[in-house]
Design a protein around this motif. Structure first.
Motif, short mmCIF file in Angstrom:
data_model
loop_
_atom_site.label_atom_id
_atom_site.label_comp_id
_atom_site.label_asym_id
_atom_site.label_seq_id
_atom_site.Cartn_x
_atom_site.Cartn_y
_atom_site.Cartn_z
N ILE A 86 0.83 -1.19 0.00
CA ILE A 86 0.00 0.00 0.00
C ILE A 86 0.87 1.25 0.00
CG2 ILE A 86 -1.95 -1.11 1.16
CD1 ILE A 86 -1.04 0.14 3.74
N LYS A 87 0.35 2.29 -0.65
CA LYS A 87 1.05 3.57 -0.66
C LYS A 87 0.60 4.39 0.53
CE LYS A 87 1.85 4.01 -5.65
NZ LYS A 87 1.58 4.83 -6.86
N VAL A 88 1.58 4.91 1.26
CA VAL A 88 1.29 5.67 2.46
C VAL A 88 1.99 7.02 2.38
CG1 VAL A 88 1.45 5.73 4.97
CG2 VAL A 88 1.14 3.55 3.81
N LYS A 89 1.24 8.09 2.61
CA LYS A 89 1.85 9.42 2.70
C LYS A 89 2.34 9.61 4.13
CE LYS A 89 -0.74 11.66 -1.03
NZ LYS A 89 -1.66 12.75 -1.41
N LYS A 90 3.61 9.88 4.27
CA LYS A 90 4.20 9.90 5.61
C LYS A 90 5.44 10.79 5.64
CE LYS A 90 6.71 6.22 6.57
NZ LYS A 90 7.21 4.86 6.73
N TYR A 91 5.90 11.04 6.86
CA TYR A 91 7.17 11.75 7.05
C TYR A 91 8.30 10.72 7.11
CZ TYR A 91 4.75 16.12 8.08
OH TYR A 91 3.99 17.25 7.99
N VAL A 92 9.34 10.98 6.32
CA VAL A 92 10.51 10.10 6.33
C VAL A 92 11.74 10.92 6.69
CG1 VAL A 92 9.53 8.56 4.58
CG2 VAL A 92 11.00 10.45 3.86
N SER A 93 12.77 10.24 7.12
CA SER A 93 14.00 10.91 7.51
C SER A 93 14.65 11.60 6.30
CB SER A 93 14.97 9.89 8.11
OG SER A 93 16.18 10.50 8.49
N CYS A 94 15.09 12.82 6.49
CA CYS A 94 15.72 13.59 5.41
C CYS A 94 17.06 12.97 5.03
CB CYS A 94 15.90 15.04 5.85
SG CYS A 94 16.76 16.08 4.65
N HIS B 292 19.37 14.26 3.17
CA HIS B 292 20.47 15.23 3.06
C HIS B 292 21.18 15.48 4.40
CE1 HIS B 292 19.29 16.25 -1.06
NE2 HIS B 292 18.04 16.14 -0.63
N CYS B 293 20.45 15.35 5.47
CA CYS B 293 21.07 15.58 6.80
C CYS B 293 21.00 14.35 7.68
CB CYS B 293 20.40 16.77 7.48
SG CYS B 293 18.64 16.49 7.88
N ASN B 294 20.61 13.20 7.06
CA ASN B 294 20.46 11.95 7.83
C ASN B 294 19.49 12.08 8.99
OD1 ASN B 294 22.34 10.47 6.25
ND2 ASN B 294 24.03 11.46 7.35
N GLY B 295 18.49 12.96 8.81
CA GLY B 295 17.46 13.12 9.83
C GLY B 295 17.84 13.98 11.01
N THR B 296 19.02 14.59 10.97
CA THR B 296 19.45 15.40 12.12
C THR B 296 18.87 16.80 12.11
OG1 THR B 296 21.40 16.22 10.95
CG2 THR B 296 21.63 14.14 12.19
#
Length: 385
Positions: free
Chosen positions: A148-156, A158-162
């Motif tokens: 299934i396709k889920v719209k969500k927040y994922v870790s960036c 470019h900054c490795n989520g920092t």
């Protein structure tokens, strides 16, 4: 108000086996679950009542005490559970999540970004996501993998989520010195009192960003669409909820991802009706076929099977096809397919047909006799139709 008898709550006998008690609770929990009865206070109370009953009857030691002493034998500390009914809904979901199988966690709530403490510093927690998945009876019978396709927040990336430019533009918080906590001293009549709380400058993270990531603006997360694979076990039911760990929203500036909560919905089968792990099929027969007997094709979730309808089959008769139903979650048990025989009576007949029926009416075979099953023919027809 006095509590109801726990056996009465779950609608089982006092000699019921552990498996029967578990099955009865499972049925009640699904029926009165808050997700299926939003805003219904009575359903919520029954949900809690069923959970309390199972907490005692589902435990061999507590059940023995209850059988001997009643509610007094499992109340308070000795009850080891609900006691005076002080457990919250979250407690119930957490305590009884295993009743629906290994993949089914508590029917937990959903919120924004949370957090917990680790080593004095705040650890962010991503929020949970909730989706609904519709399944056919065939998918429920065999288990299925759904993408299934889920719209969500994922870790960036470019900054490795920092949230910091290049992932390194950090410095220790000047307010808390990197500990994530601040200590306050207050003078009271009892002397000096110290209190600790999360640092207001860095929100308990212990560090501050000196240069924000240009892609995520310092949040460490980006909103996108992701395809998630979900393995759904065989035997699930309408209203069950599957928890996929770590597939929810990513946490801001690192931390623990939330979970993906999958609510199960069933698509109605055009011919089969579900009753727990059993399936029901209504077989329509003509009067001649019921009298003379006939082969019949019965649909199952997989294909069709042939059965022989014996001569003289009465309306309302149930044929049981063992093992042709649905499996139970995390169990070797499989339900049956129940074929209910219905006899169709035409409302309009031709003159020739009417003459034939008049002749048959005079036959001894068509005359009801005392003690003969045919005496109940019309009453059964009334019940069925």
């Amino acid at each position: 108000m006095s509590k109801r008898d726990y056996y009465e709550v779950l609608e089982v006998s006092k000699s019921a086996s552990a498996e029967e008690i578990k099955k009865a609770y499972r049925k009640k929990a699904l029926k009165f679950h808050p997700d299926k009865n939003p805003g219904d206070k009575e359903a919520e109370d029954k949900f809690k009542e069923a959970a309390e009953a199972y907490e005692v009857l589902g435990n061999a030691e507590k059940r023995q005490r209850y059988d001997q002493f009643g509610h007094a034998g499992v109340g308070g500390a000795s009850g080891g559970g609900f006691g005076g009914g002080g457990m919250s809904m979250d407690d119930i979901f957490s305590h009884f999540g295993d009743i629906f199988g290994g993949g089914f966690g508590g029917f937990s709530g959903f919120g924004g970004f949370g957090g917990s403490s680790r080593g004095g510093q705040r650890v962010n927690k991503g929020s949970n996501l909730r989706v609904k998945v519709k399944l056919t009876l065939k998918e429920i019978a065999n288990g299925v993998e759904k993408k299934i396709k889920v719209k969500k927040y994922v870790s960036c990336d470019h900054c490795n989520g920092t949230g910091a430019d290049g992932g390194t533009a950090y410095s220790n918080c000047s307010t808390c010195g990197g500990s994530g906590q601040v200590t306050r001293v207050a003078n009271t009549i009892l002397g000096q009192m110290q209190t600790r709380s999360a640092c207001p400058t860095c929100n308990g993270e212990g560090k501050t960003i000196t240069k924000k990531c240009a892609h995520c603006n310092g949040d460490g997360v980006l909103r996108t669409e992701e395809v998630v694979s979900i393995n759904i076990p065989a035997g699930v039911e309408e209203g069950m909820q599957l928890s996929v760990s770590g597939k929810g929203n990513a946490a801001r500036r690192g931390g623990i991802n939330g979970d993906l909560l999958v609510l199960i919905q069933e698509e109605k089968h055009p011919e089969l009706i579900r009753d727990g792990s059993d399936l029901i099929y209504h077989l329509q027969l003509s009067v001649p076929d019921a009298i003379l007997g006939t082969p019949a094709e019965i649909p199952t979730v997989e294909s069709k099977v042939k059965v022989k309808i014996e001569p003289g089959t009465q309306p309302g008769k149930i044929l049981r096809l063992r093992g042709k139903g649905l499996p139970e979650v995390n169990s070797y048990h499989r339900g049956d397919l129940l074929v209910r025989v219905n006899v169709w009576i035409p409302s309009d007949v031709s003159k020739e047909e009417k003459k034939t029926l008049e002749k048959l009416k005079e036959s001894d075979s068509f005359t009801p006799k005392a003690g003969n099953e045919q005496n109940g023919f019309f009453s059964k027809m009334k019940d069925i139709f």
